[in-house]
Enzyme design. Structure first.
Site, PDB file in Angstrom:
ATOM      1  N   GLN A 157      40.297  56.114  63.544  1.00 51.77           N
ATOM      2  CA  GLN A 157      40.702  55.670  62.216  1.00 51.77           C
ATOM      3  C   GLN A 157      39.783  56.245  61.147  1.00 51.77           C
ATOM      4  OE1 GLN A 157      43.286  54.140  61.006  1.00 51.77           O
ATOM      5  NE2 GLN A 157      42.493  53.916  58.914  1.00 51.77           N
ATOM      6  N   GLU A 158      38.509  56.364  61.457  1.00 57.88           N
ATOM      7  CA  GLU A 158      37.548  56.879  60.486  1.00 57.88           C
ATOM      8  C   GLU A 158      37.673  58.382  60.267  1.00 57.88           C
ATOM      9  OE1 GLU A 158      36.030  55.410  58.380  1.00 57.88           O
ATOM     10  OE2 GLU A 158      34.612  53.902  59.009  1.00 57.88           O
TER      11      GLU A 158
END
Length: 491
Positions: free
Chosen positions: A314-315
């Protein structure tokens, strides 16, 4: 067949139930005679099924599932123990109940006119819609007429069969195949694999499956929405049904039911098809480069490596060179302050960045109040990873002011978006924040984590968990006990 398709078709849902605690239908352990009333043996016998929407063993070896949680809350209210009987064939659930081999059925049953002739239903707790599913790489059917002559597979004894029988009155040539020893999720996988043309499933099951099989499409809805409820013997103890009615009335009013529904289904429609396809592709292409590092991070923090990997994706989409306009860098997107605090010399080095990001998440979890239970504690800590502990605490204050539960992720995600509204943030200690982004951040990770749990095995740490500090390594604080020395900073 591309790698994405292979990834989505390699593994079945990992659902394991120890026989010592659960009685399998068809085994000698199933009661041969009607069971005594609940209060006689102080035991509630519940008929269920092994599925991700009802009753299963989670990644940590704990029992989970909406029905499992509901039944245990009900049993606590009754002051009795619970014994689950797991049905191996869906079609045998109601016949077993009518023989009074269980006090009730908690198995995601829909209320239908045919079933109401045989059993009594408790209060409805969820609304679903039957949907015709197909492989989106094939021609989409527009109506029942397009299903004629195709291979349609449905679960025997299900409400889907009832709907098909109704549809056949207008389309006499409609045929289908009823399957006994399978769950709906397995039939959806067969459609995704091209082994069946169509199947029918409830909307929440379809939404979950689409996160694993991106080629699974919804053709059209079948009939009107239906409601799920527990089933009781027609001539069973009316007192037990009355207590169940009071129980559901209470959990609807106090928000418990809403929070449980959010725990299992609140995130499942967040990703679109492209998101899922891209993630599955990167699981094949990029994840092998970092799998061992994520597993080593688990050994350091005792946080499931698949959750750490989902956070990393996600990052940065697992890009070790990722850099944001605000200066956070690396696969886990660390600020320079957090990197310094954790002794990271090179944020672009995954060998340093990944364990540091995992340790930072652990620090955030341990900084939260002990009373917050899992999985809420993990989701709330992830929100803090994104927006910072200061803004998270502001959101918790807003939750309390709005008569929401600051210890519940289902409630807190309603408060976080308020951090960007002038009417709220001007009175808060830490001011403006894009709290809505933190909600999306966490919900996406929940989905990626679910996908990881389906396709990637758990990792068993070879030694006790350690926590990374600037000084080196030390034993991690016990789960749920904050490390008094840890001072979480924003990334």
């Amino acid at each position: 067949m591309d790698k994405t398709t292979k990834a989505g078709q390699t593994f079945a849902m990992r659902l394991f139930i120890p026989l010592i605690l659960v009685l399998g239908m068809g085994s000698c352990s199933v009661p041969e005679t009607p069971i005594p009333p609940v209060q006689e043996n102080h035991e509630l016998v519940v008929l269920t099924r092994n599925s991700p929407t009802t009753y299963y063993e989670d990644a940590y070896g704990n029992y989970a599932g909406l029905e499992y949680d509901l039944v245990n809350l009900f049993a606590q209210e009754l002051g009795v123990n619970v014994r689950f009987v797991v049905a191996t064939e869906f079609s045998r659930i109601i016949p077993t109940l009518t023989k009074k081999h269980a006090h009730l059925v908690a198995a995601g049953l829909t209320i239908t006119p045919e079933r109401e002739k045989i059993v009594r239903f408790g209060p409805a707790y969820q609304t679903v819609q039957q949907q015709i599913v197909y492989n989106s790489l094939t021609l989409k059917p527009d109506d029942i007429g397009d299903l004629i002559g195709k291979r349609i597979e449905v679960i025997a004894g299900s409400s889907y069969v009832e709907r098909l029988k109704q549809a056949r009155k207008k389309s006499p040539k409609l045929e289908w195949h009823e399957v006994n020893a399978m769950e709906t999720e397995e039939l959806l996988e067969k459609v995704a694999n091209g082994e069946a043309d169509y199947s029918i499933a409830d909307s929440h099951l379809v939404s979950m499956a689409q996160n694993f099989f991106p080629d699974l499409g919804i053709a059209f809805s079948l009939g009107k929405p239906e409601q799920l409820a527990w089933a009781f013997p027609k001539d069973g103890n009316p007192d037990l049904l009355a207590k169940a009615q009071k129980f559901f009335d209470r959990i609807q009013k106090d928000g418990t039911l809403r929070r449980l529904l959010d725990r299992y289904y609140g995130h499942i429609e967040r990703l679109n098809r492209i998101d899922v396809v891209t993630f599955l592709e990167k699981m094949n292409s990029d994840l092998p480069n970092y799998r061992k590092l994520f597993q080593q991070a688990q050994e350091i923090t005792d946080i499931d490596w698949r959750l750490i990997a989902a956070l990393g994706y996600q990052e940065s989409h697992w890009d070790p060179l990722a850099t944001s306009p605000t200066g956070v860098r690396g696969l886990m997107m660390l600020t320079s302050d957090t990197a310094d605090h954790l002794g990271v010399n090179d944020r672009l080095n995954p060998k340093e960045n990944i364990p540091a990001g995992a340790s930072y998440l652990l620090t955030l979890k341990e900084a939260l109040p002990e009373r917050i239970t899992e999985p809420d504690k993990t989701w709330i800590a992830l929100a803090a990873y994104n927006t910072g502990m200061g803004h998270l605490e502001d959101a918790r204050v807003l939750a309390q002011q709005n008569k929401l539960n600051p210890d519940s992720w289902a409630d807190l995600k309603k408060a976080l978006p308020l951090l960007s509204k002038t009417a709220y943030y001007t009175s808060l200690k830490h001011g403006y924040a894009r709290g809505g982004e933190a909600v999306i951040f966490v919900e996406n990770i929940r989905n990626y984590y679910n996908i990881m749990m389906k396709f990637e095995p758990a990792h068993k740490s070879p030694y006790p968990a350690l926590t990374t500090t600037k000084e080196g390594f030390r034993l991690a604080a016990s789960p749920g006990r904050p490390d008094k020395d840890a001072k979480p900073k924003e990334r």
